[in-house]
Scaffold this motif. Structure first.
Motif, short mmCIF file in Angstrom:
data_model
loop_
_atom_site.label_atom_id
_atom_site.label_comp_id
_atom_site.label_asym_id
_atom_site.label_seq_id
_atom_site.Cartn_x
_atom_site.Cartn_y
_atom_site.Cartn_z
N CYS A 487 -4.20 3.05 -10.00
CA CYS A 487 -4.67 2.68 -11.34
C CYS A 487 -3.54 2.06 -12.15
N PHE A 488 -3.89 1.05 -12.92
CA PHE A 488 -2.96 0.30 -13.74
C PHE A 488 -3.55 0.18 -15.14
N VAL A 489 -2.67 -0.05 -16.11
CA VAL A 489 -3.14 -0.40 -17.45
C VAL A 489 -2.85 -1.89 -17.62
N ILE A 490 -3.90 -2.70 -17.65
CA ILE A 490 -3.79 -4.15 -17.78
C ILE A 490 -4.48 -4.55 -19.08
N ASP A 491 -3.74 -5.24 -19.95
CA ASP A 491 -4.30 -5.67 -21.24
C ASP A 491 -4.92 -4.50 -22.00
N ASN A 492 -4.19 -3.39 -22.00
CA ASN A 492 -4.59 -2.19 -22.73
C ASN A 492 -5.84 -1.51 -22.16
N ALA A 493 -6.27 -1.93 -20.98
CA ALA A 493 -7.45 -1.32 -20.37
C ALA A 493 -7.10 -0.74 -19.00
N LEU A 494 -7.72 0.40 -18.68
CA LEU A 494 -7.48 1.05 -17.39
C LEU A 494 -8.19 0.28 -16.28
N ARG A 495 -7.49 0.10 -15.18
CA ARG A 495 -8.09 -0.63 -14.06
C ARG A 495 -7.77 0.07 -12.76
N TRP A 496 -8.82 0.33 -11.97
CA TRP A 496 -8.67 0.98 -10.67
C TRP A 496 -8.68 -0.08 -9.57
N VAL A 497 -7.82 0.12 -8.56
CA VAL A 497 -7.75 -0.81 -7.43
C VAL A 497 -7.80 0.02 -6.14
N ASP A 498 -8.67 -0.38 -5.22
CA ASP A 498 -8.73 0.30 -3.93
C ASP A 498 -7.41 0.14 -3.19
N LEU A 499 -6.99 1.19 -2.50
CA LEU A 499 -5.70 1.16 -1.82
C LEU A 499 -5.61 0.02 -0.80
#
Length: 581
Positions: A487-499
């Protein structure tokens, strides 16, 4: 000592400890040259080593330890050395297309670096011109509405004025001097001058671009998307020169580049080439920071010049902003007059700030002053080896163990970072990350696996499809279904990425100081090696210290601190000289 003949240049360079790249390039030059003089091939090897250290050229009058190892095979006198090089058919001068070029000052270049440097100097010189204000009254109103926050000259106002009235502008300042404020003021004033102005915001790395976007996103009237320079120019592995060039220029009236200290000579040349003749370029950064990873120190070269202004700019400053710059009247004519502003006042660090005092002491190159500041402050310096670097992550570990949501975990992680000078070896990124993972394993984290709940990662390769960029940091956590994902915070929003979709990445509890450029943390722990290393210099330590907003801890012995502070890494380049002529 007189130079002697050696039959095999590659073997000689290997024995002297040169890199394999240097040995192979020297062997190539030897074959192409097809002459009897090995001085040319040995010089090619020295040049390759210099470029690997970030130099744009090889200065024959200032040689390092690599030269000492092969000095028996080279002329003692620089004039004789240059003469022998010029007799080779692989060495040319300004108008030649040869693998190696000797500049007017006698320095030796790879052709591409000589070409880039000449183009950068020419493009900057051509942009040394003024831009007419569309609405002087609007600018006067903007300047009057600007609250007075410092005594004397407000260099932030000078910077904004320069950005509005010059085609090329360099704004340099340390942490807390208000570069972010200046960017916002420039955007506001450009909009007031011309609401139709097309503006581009860019930075060298994804991390820096994200930070820039975060800053401007807080303003409701700003809809500009900050990009990496590579993305702005359309540079990709299959298109190294980019989509934009002199024939197809960028469709913008103003281009603003943040963290410009990280821009190398090659990227700067491509950027300048892609600008339309009327496009304004504004560079912001800290010239005291580490230079780019690749060759060149463009921002530092540009900031070698003192702040000097001609009568016309001084008059505009007085008329538009009530600023008196008469003490800075230019006595000589250079391409950088009216084009450089150095922000003076730190709004973040006052005289009582440990970070501010330390940074200033390191900049001065006075190791005794640095040691005194370290001893004066509480809990800032530890000379003995230990694992105090783990302490700063305890709050993050507790947050993860408490089962907090992903956004809370990431925010806690981003408050602290361990910064190392070296990537491998003792007291390095590798050993610190290993120690931290060993520590969390004792808490029950499955850190022996490739992916585990709580692992911190940093992206090491741009992936435009996933919108993840080199330098982006995230955390491996369990999602709502209990599945491990990044998970990352991109442009102030949480974003999940599959491994399975993650681009190349690495564990990031500890990162190199180089990788930390463009980032800020509440606290940092700086780990320097206990043994001397060629990578240690004051720019490195200054960059590390100024990543911290509130607290810094330095783990290093006194001898290493002394050596680091007195060592200044000045990259060889002819750019400053070209701009002064």
């Amino acid at each position: 000592m007189t130079d002697v003949k050696t039959p095999n240049v590659a073997r000689l360079l290997r024995q002297a400890g040169f890199s394999e790249l240097a040995c192979q390039f020297a062997a190539y030059i030897e074959r192409v040259d097809n002459g009897d003089d090995n001085v040319v091939a040995i010089t090619a090897g020295l040049l390759t080593e210099a470029v690997a250290q970030g130099h744009v050229c090889l200065n024959l009058m200032r040689m390092d330890s690599a030269y000492q190892s092969v000095s028996d095979y080279l002329p003692q006198q620089v004039d004789a050395w240059q003469t022998r090089l010029k007799h080779s058919n692989v060495v040319g001068t300004a108008d030649d297309y040869r693998p190696l070029i000797i500049g007017d000052d006698g320095s030796v270049y790879l052709y591409r670096h000589w070409h880039y440097e000449q183009n950068v100097a020419k493009a900057i010189s051509e942009r040394d011109q003024s831009v007419e204000l569309v609405d002087v009254e609007a600018l006067q109103q903007d300047m009057m509405a600007w609250p007075k926050s410092v005594d004397g000259i407000d260099w932030q106002k000078v910077a904004v004025l320069m950005a509005l009235t010059r085609q090329f502008c360099v704004i340099s300042g340390g942490p807390g001097t208000g570069k972010t404020t200046v960017v916002l003021r420039i955007l506001h004033c450009v909009h007031h001058q011309n609401k139709q102005s097309r503006i581009a915001l860019a930075a060298p790395t994804g991390k820096a671009a994200t930070r820039l976007q975060h800053v401007i996103s807080d303003k409701d009237d700003v809809t500009i998307q900050a990009k990496t320079l590579h993305r702005l120019l359309g540079i990709s592995p299959s298109k190294e020169q980019g989509r934009y060039n002199a024939q197809r220029t960028l469709p913008f009236d103003v281009v603003i580049v943040d963290e410009a200290s990280m821009v190398d000579i090659s990227l700067m040349a491509k950027l300048l080439q892609a600008l339309a003749p009327a496009t304004r370029l504004i560079l912001l950064g800290d010239s005291q920071q580490l230079a780019s990873v690749e060759s060149g120190a463009v921002l530092a070269n540009l900031c070698q010049y003192p702040m000097m202004f001609n009568d016309s700019f001084i008059a505009i400053a007085k008329q538009s902003a009530g600023l008196d710059l008469t003490d800075y009247l230019a006595s000589d004519v250079t391409a950088m007059n009216n084009n450089v502003v150095k922000l003076q006042h730190s709004y973040r660090f006052d005289q009582n700030s440990v970070i501010g005092r330390l940074a200033s002491a390191v900049q001065s190159g006075d190791s005794k002053r640095v040691i005194a500041e370290l001893l004066r402050a509480d809990e800032v310096w530890q000379q003995s080896e230990g694992d105090r670097f783990i302490e700063g992550y305890q709050a993050y570990f507790d947050t993860v163990n408490s089962g907090a949501d992903a956004l809370t975990c990431i925010h806690k992680f981003e408050q602290y970072r361990v910064l190392c000078a070296t990537k491998k070896g003792p007291q390095s990124v590798m050993t610190v990350n290993w120690a931290i993972q060993h520590y969390v394993a004792k808490m029950g984290w499955r850190s022996q696996q490739d992916f585990y709940h709580g692992r911190a990662i940093m992206i090491s390769q741009n992936d435009y499809r996933q919108q993840l960029f080199n330098g982006d940091t995230g955390v491996i956590l369990k999602d709502e279904t209990g599945q491990l994902r990044a998970c990352f915070v991109i442009d102030n929003a949480l974003r999940w990425v599959d491994l399975i979709r993650l681009p190349a990445h690495e564990t990031a509890f500890a990162i190199t100081i180089h990788k930390s450029q463009g980032s800020e943390f509440e606290q940092v722990c700086i780990v320097l090696p206990q043994e001397d290393s060629a990578i240690l210099n004051r720019e490195l330590l200054y960059t590390a210290i100024t990543r911290a907003k509130n607290k810094v801890l330095l783990l290093a012995n006194e001898a290493i601190v002394h050596k680091t502070v007195i060592t200044q890494h000045q990259r060889e380049s002819g750019l400053a000289a070209l701009l002064s002529s």
